[in-house]
Design an enzyme around this catalytic site. Sequence first.
Site, PDB file in Angstrom:
ATOM      1  N   CYS A   1       0.806  -1.219   0.000  1.00  0.00           N
ATOM      2  CA  CYS A   1       0.000   0.000   0.000  1.00  0.00           C
ATOM      3  C   CYS A   1       0.837   1.267   0.000  1.00  0.00           C
ATOM      4  O   CYS A   1       0.301   2.360  -0.115  1.00  0.00           O
ATOM      5  CB  CYS A   1      -0.957   0.010   1.188  1.00  0.00           C
ATOM      6  SG  CYS A   1      -0.160  -0.139   2.783  1.00  0.00           S
TER       7      CYS A   1
ATOM      8  N   ASP B   1       2.483   2.539   2.429  1.00  0.00           N
ATOM      9  CA  ASP B   1       2.624   3.166   3.751  1.00  0.00           C
ATOM     10  C   ASP B   1       4.052   2.984   4.249  1.00  0.00           C
ATOM     11  O   ASP B   1       4.709   2.003   3.926  1.00  0.00           O
ATOM     12  CB  ASP B   1       1.684   2.477   4.752  1.00  0.00           C
ATOM     13  CG  ASP B   1       0.226   2.848   4.514  1.00  0.00           C
ATOM     14  OD1 ASP B   1      -0.050   3.618   3.568  1.00  0.00           O
ATOM     15  OD2 ASP B   1      -0.623   2.354   5.271  1.00  0.00           O
TER      16      ASP B   1
ATOM     17  N   CYS C   1      -2.286   4.395   7.189  1.00  0.00           N
ATOM     18  CA  CYS C   1      -3.675   4.345   7.621  1.00  0.00           C
ATOM     19  C   CYS C   1      -3.733   4.400   9.146  1.00  0.00           C
ATOM     20  O   CYS C   1      -2.717   4.414   9.837  1.00  0.00           O
ATOM     21  CB  CYS C   1      -4.339   3.089   7.090  1.00  0.00           C
ATOM     22  SG  CYS C   1      -3.659   1.579   7.773  1.00  0.00           S
TER      23      CYS C   1
ATOM     24  N   CYS D   1       0.271  -3.793   9.375  1.00  0.00           N
ATOM     25  CA  CYS D   1       0.619  -2.524  10.025  1.00  0.00           C
ATOM     26  C   CYS D   1       1.447  -2.767  11.281  1.00  0.00           C
ATOM     27  O   CYS D   1       2.387  -2.016  11.569  1.00  0.00           O
ATOM     28  CB  CYS D   1      -0.646  -1.750  10.380  1.00  0.00           C
ATOM     29  SG  CYS D   1      -1.619  -1.279   8.938  1.00  0.00           S
TER      30      CYS D   1
END
Lengths: 385, 385, 122, 122
Positions: free
Chosen positions: C33, C35, C58, C102
């Site tokens: 993603c 990130d 996020c 994450c």
Amino acid sequence: MRRIYLDHAATTPVDPRVAEAMAAVYRDAPGNPSSIHDEGRQARALMDTARERVAAAIGAEPSEIVFTSGGTEADNLAVRGTVAALRHKGDHVVTTAIEHHAVLDTVSELEREQNVRLTVLPVDRYGRVDPEDVREAITARTVLVSVMHANNEIGTIEPIAEIGRICRERNVVFHSDAVQTVGALEVDVRRLPVDLLSLNAHKFYGPKGVGALYVRKGTPFARIQTGGGQERDRRAGTENVAGIVAMGAALEIATRERAIESPRLARLRDLLLSGVRDAIDDVVVNGHPTERLPNNASLCVRGVQGESLIVALDLAGIAASSGAACTTGSLEPSHVLLAIGLSRELAQGSLRLTLGRATTDEDVDVVLGELPRIVSRLRAASPVA
Amino acid sequence: MRRIYLDHAATTPVDPRVAEAMAAVYRDAPGNPSSIHDEGRQARALMDTARERVAAAIGAEPSEIVFTSGGTEADNLAVRGTVAALRHKGDHVVTTAIEHHAVLDTVSELEREQNVRLTVLPVDRYGRVDPEDVREAITARTVLVSVMHANNEIGTIEPIAEIGRICRERNVVFHSDAVQTVGALEVDVRRLPVDLLSLNAHKFYGPKGVGALYVRKGTPFARIQTGGGQERDRRAGTENVAGIVAMGAALEIATRERAIESPRLARLRDLLLSGVRDAIDDVVVNGHPTERLPNNASLCVRGVQGESLIVALDLAGIAASSGAACTTGSLEPSHVLLAIGLSRELAQGSLRLTLGRATTDEDVDVVLGELPRIVSRLRAASPVA
Amino acid sequence: MYSDVVVEHFTNPRNIGVVENADGRGQDSNPVCGDFTRITVRLADGKVAEAKFKTFGCSAAIASASMVTTLAVGKSIDHASRISAQDVLAALGGLPLVKEGCALMAAGALRSAIADAKVRAG
Amino acid sequence: MYSDVVVEHFTNPRNIGVVENADGRGQDSNPVCGDFTRITVRLADGKVAEAKFKTFGCSAAIASASMVTTLAVGKSIDHASRISAQDVLAALGGLPLVKEGCALMAAGALRSAIADAKVRAG
Ligand SMILES: Cc1ncc(COP(=O)(O)O)c(C=O)c1O
Ligand SMILES: Cc1ncc(COP(=O)(O)O)c(C=O)c1O
């Protein structure tokens, strides 16, 4: 906490009058419209009225309306049906880089699996297709041009009247996905040279699970769902009578209220946008400055990721969306935002606020109170900003 | 005049508890289940619960349920999806002469347009398929066997457990259209060797416009409707949340009440059939004497035409149907009645009475009072009787 | 969707920023993603004296980074460098399946910051 | 779906049966659906004295046959043999489009019965 729902482009709440019309069908009209007994005929009569209403709202004949299970099916039917019906004539489809996945994924699948040749037209930085690009893309083998009426992410309205005229000149079937416009803008197929038009009830305060495809009389057509021959053999399956009645009622209400509601939304949207621009640095407003849906505010906020914006807003009681929906774990920046030339990073910071009937000045004030605070908080934690 | 609705095989009225569950969704859960905000998550949670309920009712895992717009789409998805997914392996499909048009017209279209090879198996005079015929029909190129669980016209239950075992042995995907049985009979995919099973809410007192396909884990699968990737990329399109919730509620109720309701219906059906046989000469009862749906009474009345029977009953306050629905002007005798060996003339005199939750002993008495009178009146005018 | 702890660490993240005169800097990213999280640490007396983060990502990525720095501060260097994605998940009260990456990213950024400090120290 | 007149003629059809010692017999059928109507007539004094029908068909076919015999009785032979599907439809207050063939069949059966009578009469 009172919630503020600003995601009307994703779906609208069902109008209570529409919900009541559905409840009445469930209560009083249990029949199958294919049955010849009284219960069946009542169901059919309700459906006929709804068909007349939907047709009237877009200037069509009732026989030109094919009810479907939604916008996605309408788009699939338009694209797959036309390609199948005209396979003997050609194999080339023209569309744009900013279509909804219901069109884009469908044409890609046809390209991959049925050797359809595809031209995907670019858009300018406002998200507009150049009609001249359509003219140049059309070849002798072109069977379909599909250009949406307005984009669901950035709200830009496409020049479909001009594109339609070009398709007519060249004798090519023209489909437009009008899911975001019917109910919000005037759409009149007597003046608009479109052959196929997709509609979707849950975008104008009707229920999810019902839509329609307008099919201009004489347009080559092939069905994609086979069975009992309903919808004059164009879409098999027992009709969703209550959903169809609801769609008719919802569209009639939306059409009646449009002249007041659309300018009201545009004013609130403008308040929102100017407030955002005043209060937040380094924010980009997406879409066309004037040729846009009245209720759509699409932004990109540099340095933050869209999902965290959405979650922070949600926690503050505000429902919004992002072109970049990180639901499946992989966050692909929206194909629409990339198509208008944004960098991946900027595209990741997208925020879409779409207003609706319940939206008030006060709601806009609340958003303008919360959003700048949220952005600074997220930027404080960001390595980019 | 109080009406007596005896056309539950065509569609059932929506249970008021189910209608209330839908109304609650429209009132309280307006979100799009793909949205990550609170409204979206609530909609998703409702849908998840409904999926669990539908799965539980047939012994499946929630991830094995794909919601569709109805039985027709479920059948199309099963047939078209399997043929597309296994095209590289073979091109032969086995089905029966008494399937619903949603299967029969689909396989015919695939035969015509995609060169699929088709074996359509006959049935005996009770409408039963011989599993040995299935065994013999399967070749190395067979990709799908599709045999319905129970027939919608004559109510005969097919030996799908045996047929499924044969398909397993031969490693062929087995689909069964269980639209008429789920809710009325026990259907448990843990014991039943089916890979794909079609369900339809409006046959068990849920709304029209929502159904499901059970897809056993590991079954080859290709989607037929492309777009936003909903239903784990198996069926694109914003989900009909209220319809799905309703389907879950309706199936839970039907499953709970089945143990009492099905025998009650079978008793009334038997009363009706023996009354008809006593009062009317020259009437044939269609379907299997014991292996049949509890609520189905299918007759052929010699010398009269089905439509006139239906209209006369309708005028007397009784909603019934005929295999031969003369709605489009052309009255084709039902393919099912011809498949069980009836003459065209006899098949034209078909009458289907399908009972449901509201049916009482008194209703049966009313029918047994009216029907013989109607038949003699029509026979008096008939050149055949 | 998120536990109360996640919401709290996302809404009021701890240890935002960059440690001045940091002993070590680490970064990890989520290739799917895009990130990424940067962590800086200051070590003292064999312990993590300070740990700060910056995350482009996020809500779960931010909460994970906040949590992993919280877990690290005050721990022995050895202990801190063994903080795993599992530890972060447990401390957060879990994350949705699709968001577990994450926690992995946060733990990875911390580990690489501590490793960097060890290299520099030595 | 049906007018009151259609319902009345379907529910209480006039002139059911076969005229004894008929002067003419006619039949017409609807090839699409297999329905057919037989009409028998007795003529007297240049008029249709009696006309009876038997129909295997749908409700509209029965009502149409009942109506066409009703229209014929008492009319001059000439007049009766010119009764058209339009006349039957008008007298019935119309039929759904898909059922208009039923009126055609009724008028056809009457016409052929009268023609048969004329032939037999020489
Ligand atoms: C422009 C556009 N086209 C098609 C669709 C598909 O509609 P649905 O998902 O309701 O089938 C949508 C809505 O999601 C849309 O915004
Ligand atoms: C056996 C069977 N299959 C499929 C269907 C199709 O269902 P629907 O028309 O609701 O899509 C029906 C009902 O009409 C049915 O009885």
